[in-house]
Design a protein around this motif. Structure first.
Motif, PDB file in Angstrom:
ATOM      1  N   LYS A 119       0.823  -1.208   0.000  1.00 25.77           N
ATOM      2  CA  LYS A 119       0.000   0.000   0.000  1.00 25.77           C
ATOM      3  C   LYS A 119       0.855   1.255   0.000  1.00 25.77           C
ATOM      4  CE  LYS A 119      -4.013  -2.055   2.295  1.00 25.77           C
ATOM      5  NZ  LYS A 119      -4.918  -1.999   3.476  1.00 25.77           N
ATOM      6  N   THR A 120       1.938   1.240   0.756  1.00 32.41           N
ATOM      7  CA  THR A 120       2.807   2.417   0.830  1.00 32.41           C
ATOM      8  C   THR A 120       4.049   2.277  -0.035  1.00 32.41           C
ATOM      9  OG1 THR A 120       4.094   1.549   2.704  1.00 32.41           O
ATOM     10  CG2 THR A 120       2.056   2.774   3.208  1.00 32.41           C
ATOM     11  N   ASN A 121       4.348   1.052  -0.481  1.00 33.24           N
ATOM     12  CA  ASN A 121       5.557   0.729  -1.241  1.00 33.24           C
ATOM     13  C   ASN A 121       6.827   1.012  -0.442  1.00 33.24           C
ATOM     14  OD1 ASN A 121       6.820  -0.332  -3.579  1.00 33.24           O
ATOM     15  ND2 ASN A 121       7.287   1.729  -4.318  1.00 33.24           N
ATOM     16  N   ASN A 122       6.745   0.951   0.870  1.00 33.43           N
ATOM     17  CA  ASN A 122       7.915   1.122   1.724  1.00 33.43           C
ATOM     18  C   ASN A 122       8.304  -0.220   2.347  1.00 33.43           C
ATOM     19  OD1 ASN A 122       8.351   4.003   1.535  1.00 33.43           O
ATOM     20  ND2 ASN A 122       6.457   4.249   2.684  1.00 33.43           N
ATOM     21  N   GLY A 123       9.568  -0.301   2.784  1.00 36.12           N
ATOM     22  CA  GLY A 123      10.037  -1.494   3.460  1.00 36.12           C
ATOM     23  C   GLY A 123      10.971  -2.335   2.608  1.00 36.12           C
ATOM     24  N   TRP A 124      11.365  -3.469   3.167  1.00 31.07           N
ATOM     25  CA  TRP A 124      12.343  -4.363   2.541  1.00 31.07           C
ATOM     26  C   TRP A 124      11.647  -5.397   1.674  1.00 31.07           C
ATOM     27  CZ3 TRP A 124      13.402  -9.709   4.132  1.00 31.07           C
ATOM     28  CH2 TRP A 124      14.507 -10.275   3.454  1.00 31.07           C
ATOM     29  N   GLU A 125      12.124  -5.514   0.447  1.00 35.91           N
ATOM     30  CA  GLU A 125      11.605  -6.561  -0.446  1.00 35.91           C
ATOM     31  C   GLU A 125      12.768  -7.370  -0.988  1.00 35.91           C
ATOM     32  OE1 GLU A 125      11.884  -6.627  -4.037  1.00 35.91           O
ATOM     33  OE2 GLU A 125      13.030  -4.783  -4.205  1.00 35.91           O
ATOM     34  N   TYR A 126      12.530  -8.656  -1.185  1.00 39.60           N
ATOM     35  CA  TYR A 126      13.582  -9.586  -1.602  1.00 39.60           C
ATOM     36  C   TYR A 126      13.074 -10.432  -2.761  1.00 39.60           C
ATOM     37  CZ  TYR A 126      17.103 -13.312  -1.323  1.00 39.60           C
ATOM     38  OH  TYR A 126      18.111 -14.211  -1.618  1.00 39.60           O
ATOM     39  N   LYS A 127      13.717 -10.249  -3.920  1.00 45.81           N
ATOM     40  CA  LYS A 127      13.374 -11.038  -5.111  1.00 45.81           C
ATOM     41  C   LYS A 127      11.858 -11.130  -5.299  1.00 45.81           C
ATOM     42  CE  LYS A 127      17.566 -13.902  -5.195  1.00 45.81           C
ATOM     43  NZ  LYS A 127      18.100 -15.285  -5.266  1.00 45.81           N
ATOM     44  N   SER A 128      11.211  -9.964  -5.310  1.00 50.13           N
ATOM     45  CA  SER A 128       9.748  -9.972  -5.376  1.00 50.13           C
ATOM     46  C   SER A 128       9.180  -9.088  -6.474  1.00 50.13           C
ATOM     47  CB  SER A 128       9.168  -9.521  -4.029  1.00 50.13           C
ATOM     48  OG  SER A 128       9.541  -8.187  -3.742  1.00 50.13           O
ATOM     49  N   GLN A 129      10.038  -8.359  -7.197  1.00 50.47           N
ATOM     50  CA  GLN A 129       9.527  -7.428  -8.205  1.00 50.47           C
ATOM     51  C   GLN A 129       9.445  -8.119  -9.562  1.00 50.47           C
ATOM     52  OE1 GLN A 129      11.558  -3.657  -8.345  1.00 50.47           O
ATOM     53  NE2 GLN A 129       9.954  -2.715  -9.567  1.00 50.47           N
ATOM     54  N   LEU A 130       8.223  -8.408  -9.981  1.00 48.59           N
ATOM     55  CA  LEU A 130       7.986  -9.068 -11.265  1.00 48.59           C
ATOM     56  C   LEU A 130       7.894  -8.017 -12.364  1.00 48.59           C
ATOM     57  CD1 LEU A 130       7.274 -11.655 -12.893  1.00 48.59           C
ATOM     58  CD2 LEU A 130       4.860 -11.159 -12.370  1.00 48.59           C
ATOM     59  N   ARG A 131       8.731  -8.156 -13.387  1.00 50.79           N
ATOM     60  CA  ARG A 131       8.755  -7.199 -14.487  1.00 50.79           C
ATOM     61  C   ARG A 131       7.842  -7.667 -15.619  1.00 50.79           C
ATOM     62  NH1 ARG A 131      10.846  -2.375 -12.860  1.00 50.79           N
ATOM     63  NH2 ARG A 131      12.804  -2.697 -11.732  1.00 50.79           N
ATOM     64  N   PRO A 132       6.864  -6.850 -16.022  1.00 48.76           N
ATOM     65  CA  PRO A 132       6.056  -7.210 -17.190  1.00 48.76           C
ATOM     66  C   PRO A 132       6.882  -7.398 -18.453  1.00 48.76           C
ATOM     67  CG  PRO A 132       5.020  -5.431 -15.952  1.00 48.76           C
ATOM     68  CD  PRO A 132       6.391  -5.621 -15.368  1.00 48.76           C
ATOM     69  N   SER A 133       8.012  -6.672 -18.554  1.00 49.98           N
ATOM     70  CA  SER A 133       8.831  -6.736 -19.773  1.00 49.98           C
ATOM     71  C   SER A 133       9.514  -8.082 -19.941  1.00 49.98           C
ATOM     72  CB  SER A 133       9.888  -5.629 -19.746  1.00 49.98           C
ATOM     73  OG  SER A 133      10.720  -5.747 -18.604  1.00 49.98           O
ATOM     74  N   THR A 134       9.779  -8.769 -18.848  1.00 45.35           N
ATOM     75  CA  THR A 134      10.496 -10.050 -18.922  1.00 45.35           C
ATOM     76  C   THR A 134       9.665 -11.220 -18.409  1.00 45.35           C
ATOM     77  OG1 THR A 134      11.440  -9.756 -16.711  1.00 45.35           O
ATOM     78  CG2 THR A 134      12.705  -8.878 -18.590  1.00 45.35           C
ATOM     79  N   GLN A 135       8.574 -10.916 -17.687  1.00 42.47           N
ATOM     80  CA  GLN A 135       7.791 -11.939 -17.000  1.00 42.47           C
ATOM     81  C   GLN A 135       8.665 -12.748 -16.047  1.00 42.47           C
ATOM     82  OE1 GLN A 135       4.307 -12.453 -17.033  1.00 42.47           O
ATOM     83  NE2 GLN A 135       4.556 -10.401 -17.923  1.00 42.47           N
ATOM     84  N   MET A 136       9.675 -12.088 -15.506  1.00 41.02           N
ATOM     85  CA  MET A 136      10.588 -12.708 -14.557  1.00 41.02           C
ATOM     86  C   MET A 136      10.739 -11.800 -13.345  1.00 41.02           C
ATOM     87  SD  MET A 136      13.554 -14.004 -17.199  1.00 41.02           S
ATOM     88  CE  MET A 136      14.432 -14.916 -15.951  1.00 41.02           C
ATOM     89  N   VAL A 137      11.155 -12.385 -12.233  1.00 40.91           N
ATOM     90  CA  VAL A 137      11.392 -11.626 -11.014  1.00 40.91           C
ATOM     91  C   VAL A 137      12.816 -11.088 -11.023  1.00 40.91           C
ATOM     92  CG1 VAL A 137      11.567 -11.778  -8.494  1.00 40.91           C
ATOM     93  CG2 VAL A 137       9.701 -12.948  -9.687  1.00 40.91           C
ATOM     94  N   ASP A 138      12.968  -9.801 -10.741  1.00 43.66           N
ATOM     95  CA  ASP A 138      14.301  -9.202 -10.661  1.00 43.66           C
ATOM     96  C   ASP A 138      15.109  -9.872  -9.553  1.00 43.66           C
ATOM     97  OD1 ASP A 138      13.551  -7.444 -12.613  1.00 43.66           O
ATOM     98  OD2 ASP A 138      13.424  -5.687 -11.305  1.00 43.66           O
ATOM     99  N   GLN A 139      16.379 -10.128  -9.840  1.00 46.55           N
ATOM    100  CA  GLN A 139      17.261 -10.780  -8.885  1.00 46.55           C
ATOM    101  C   GLN A 139      17.959  -9.723  -8.027  1.00 46.55           C
ATOM    102  OE1 GLN A 139      17.367 -14.411  -8.632  1.00 46.55           O
ATOM    103  NE2 GLN A 139      15.510 -13.735  -9.690  1.00 46.55           N
TER     104      GLN A 139
END
Length: 286
Positions: free
Chosen positions: A76-96
């Motif tokens: 909701k706020t897009n704050n905090g720690w994220e780990y290997k969780s951002q899925l890119r529509p351009s690649t359909q893969m999760v950023d490492q």
């Protein structure tokens, strides 16, 4: 403008800003119109201060996962720690990668976890705010708006402010073939300041006014080497819209080596983003 070879990413000096503001504005606008990327030098943040901030970033990301998880990413706020969780529509893969998103009023790592984190980072953010104010005031005037037009839209003291600092860590990999550290994307905000460290390459840019289609696939991407000191600046989708497409939000990505060992890469991004209540329109009212 078509690039058959590696384009020159303009370096704009902010030295003697008040005296040279008109010349600086011309240089900024030309870079934003045609390349979409530039670097800032003589900006007022020393190499020592940048290195100190990267050391804090490295110290944070070196913490155990369960400690970093005390500040979980909030969608909701897009704050905090994220780990290997951002899925890119351009690649359909999760950023490492992993990252820590911060705002003035978000939860921060404690001094027990990373000594001096909040004090040093708050000072670093203040300097990013000052640099952003200078650039945005120039772009406001260049587009025919009052000097404070964009600054008011991104007032960092307002309760509905959305501007963030993001510390990023791309983990080392022995063989990253077939994966993405960060897939091709444009930034959705207004203006991004990106700090890199010597030797931690991987950023690739797709410059030029004709480069935006199908996530940049099929276009030419060029490496932009990592250097400690200069700030890489790029336009986001928000400012592209507010300028009636005059200023260009272009694609960029972070690649690991296709073969062999890819070392850790750390970067720090400061995202100027419009306030929730800001209603903006370009000069041509597109």
């Amino acid at each position: 403008m078509v690039f058959d070879t590696m384009p020159v990413v303009p370096a704009v000096s902010l030295k003697d800003f008040d005296v040279r503001k008109e010349d600086i504005t011309k240089e900024l606008v030309e870079a934003c119109e045609y390349t979409g990327f530039l670097t800032l030098v003589d900006h007022g943040i020393t190499v020592e201060e940048i290195n100190a901030q990267f050391e804090l970033s490295k110290a944070y990301f070196s913490l155990p996962h369960d400690v970093k998880a005390r500040i979980p990413h909030d969608v909701k706020t897009n704050n905090g720690w994220e780990y290997k969780s951002q899925l890119r529509p351009s690649t359909q893969m999760v950023d490492q990668k992993e990252s820590l998103w911060l705002m003035r009023r978000s939860q921060w790592p404690s001094d027990e976890e990373v000594p001096g984190f909040r004090k040093t980072t708050s000072n670093f953010i203040s300097k990013c705010e000052n640099i952003s104010d200078k650039v945005l005031s120039c772009l406001s005037l260049a587009l025919g708006f009052p000097e404070s037009y964009f600054r008011n839209a991104m007032d960092v003291t307002a309760d509905d402010n959305l501007t963030q600092l993001r510390m990023l860590h791309y983990m080392a990999s022995e063989n990253a073939a077939g994966t993405w550290r960060a897939g091709p994307h444009t930034d959705i905000g207004c203006l991004t300041l990106l700090f890199q460290r010597d030797g931690e390459d991987g950023l690739e840019i797709c410059p030029g006014r004709e480069s935006q289609h199908s996530y940049g696939i099929g276009d030419s991407f060029f490496p932009l080497g990592a250097k400690t000191g200069p700030i890489v600046v790029n336009i986001g989708e928000m400012l592209m819209a507010w300028s009636d497409d005059r200023l260009k939000a272009n694609f960029h990505r972070v690649r690991a080596k296709d073969v062999g060992f890819s070392p850790d890469r750390y970067s720090i991004a400061y995202f100027n983003t419009g306030r929730k209540s800001a209603v903006m329109q370009g000069p041509a009212k597109k």
